[in-house]
Design an enzyme around this catalytic site. Structure first.
Site, mmCIF file in Angstrom:
data_model
loop_
_atom_site.group_PDB
_atom_site.id
_atom_site.type_symbol
_atom_site.label_atom_id
_atom_site.label_comp_id
_atom_site.label_asym_id
_atom_site.label_seq_id
_atom_site.Cartn_x
_atom_site.Cartn_y
_atom_site.Cartn_z
ATOM 1 N NE ARG A 275 72.424 -12.757 -84.202
ATOM 2 C CZ ARG A 275 73.090 -13.897 -84.036
ATOM 3 N NH1 ARG A 275 73.966 -14.289 -84.940
ATOM 4 N NH2 ARG A 275 72.884 -14.666 -82.981
ATOM 5 C CD GLU B 257 70.604 -14.717 -91.101
ATOM 6 O OE1 GLU B 257 70.317 -15.417 -90.102
ATOM 7 O OE2 GLU B 257 71.701 -14.203 -91.263
ATOM 8 C CG HIS C 262 73.216 -17.783 -89.411
ATOM 9 N ND1 HIS C 262 72.420 -16.743 -89.007
ATOM 10 C CD2 HIS C 262 74.040 -18.043 -88.354
ATOM 11 C CE1 HIS C 262 72.726 -16.390 -87.762
ATOM 12 N NE2 HIS C 262 73.717 -17.173 -87.350
#
Ligand code: NAD
Length: 320
Positions: free
Chosen positions: A237, A266, A285
């Site tokens: 993360r 994000e 991601h």
């Protein structure tokens, strides 16, 4: 019974099938949903799935037929789970689906730092090999992994799977976990305290969840404890890293290189120092996203609702 998927695009951009959910009810799949459209799109449906679209207390108040909230992900912070609990609505997530994909990706990031395969291929396509005096060239320092120490923070499913791959490359493994599973200890896998892992690692790979206690675990104070020229990999993360501190350490050479699949915000908006830093590889991601991994996620998501309809609540995060 109506089933609404609010934001199905990243889970299934077209290469998977929704037939598992279609078999359970009258399915409507939206690719994306704005916060302002959520209540109207759920309407009188009893079953809803979200990936990253927030489901708030107000939405639950406006949709009194709601009986089940499925999350198409592991993280469920986008749902007001307390409000759902008060209303007796289970919020069912996907506890695990991406162990193979994420561990493979963590090593892909490390291999990219070791070899810069993508950048060398781009250079060759640009004509740099044709114009080269020598029979080969390389634009970055290249190095082997064997014999180096691979440090892990968070030796759970993904951390341990990544450790096994790193070990296959000849690396020694040193892991820090707040709840170390001592049965994993072996000739090649050792637990140590955080300071030792920071101090000894040539490569540090983050695999712990984001909690208050792990937020910015990579910050100046801890970076200073690391070896000069170490490498940091983050597939967990974004907020585990203080991005300003890592940027500074990359610029000074304290950290040789970093590769991150996750950022503090994000999608990133405006200037992000890690994206801009040439010593940092940033991917959007995608560690979780191989097709096999998304299919596994889909299968579990379907099963969560199938079980709920049959009277069994499985994978509920708010019903303990
Ligand atoms: P897991 O629960 O199996 O393992 C997490 C480990 O972290 C556990 O062993 C736990 O004891 C340890 N831990 C918890 N708090 C800690 C702390 N304060 N310090 C050190 N260790 C601590 O989870 P997993 O399936 O291995 O997933 C790990 C993480 O990977 C997830 O939390 C998620 O953030 C991330 N993830 C990323 C992607 C991606 O696409 N990039 C996909 C899936 C998961």
């Amino acid at each position: 019974m109506k089933i609404v998927v609010l934001d199905g695009y990243t889970e299934n951009p077209g290469d998977l099938s929704w037939e598992g959910l279609e078999a359970l009810g009258e399915l409507t799949v939206y690719e994306h949903t704005d916060a302002s459209e959520v209540a109207q799109r759920i309407g009188d449906a009893p079953y809803v799935y979200t990936n990253k679209t927030p489901i708030t207390r107000e939405t639950m108040d406006a949709c009194p037929n709601l009986k089940f909230i499925g999350v198409l992900a592991t993280g469920y912070n986008i749902v007001d789970v307390e409000a759902a609990k008060e209303k007796g609505i289970p919020v069912c997530n996907i506890p695990t689906y991406g162990t193979t994909a994420v561990s493979q990706f963590a090593m892909a990031l490390l291999l990219e730092i070791a070899h810069h395969v993508g950048a060398h291929s781009d250079a060759v396509k640009k004509g740099d090999w044709e114009n080269c005096k020598d029979w080969c060239f390389w634009n970055y320092p290249l190095f082997e992994l064997a014999g180096k120490t691979f440090g892990i923070i968070g030796a759970g499913r993904i951390g341990y799977a990544t450790a096994k791959i790193a070990n296959a490359f000849g690396m020694k493994i040193l892991a820090y976990d707040i709840y170390p599973n001592k049965s994993l200890e072996s000739e090649w896998f050792h637990f140590a305290d955080l300071d030792t892992v920071l101090k000894e690692s040539d490569v540090l790979s983050l695999h712990c969840p984001l909690f208050e206690s792990t937020k910015e675990i990579i910050r100046k104070e801890n970076i200073d404890k690391m070896k000069d020229g170490a490498i940091i990999i983050n597939t967990s993360r974004g907020p585990l890293i203080n991005e300003d501190d890592l940027d500074e350490a990359l610029n000074s050479g304290k950290i040789f290189a970093a590769a991150v699949d996750v950022l503090s915000v994000e999608p990133p908006r405006g200037h992000n120092k890690l994206i801009a830093n040439p010593r940092c590889i940033t991917t959007p991601h995608i560690a979780w996203a191989p097709k096999e991994s998304r299919q596994r996620l889909m299968d579990i998501a379907v099963d969560n609702l199938k079980q709920f309809i049959a009277g069994n609540v499985v994978n509920a995060v708010n019903m303990k």
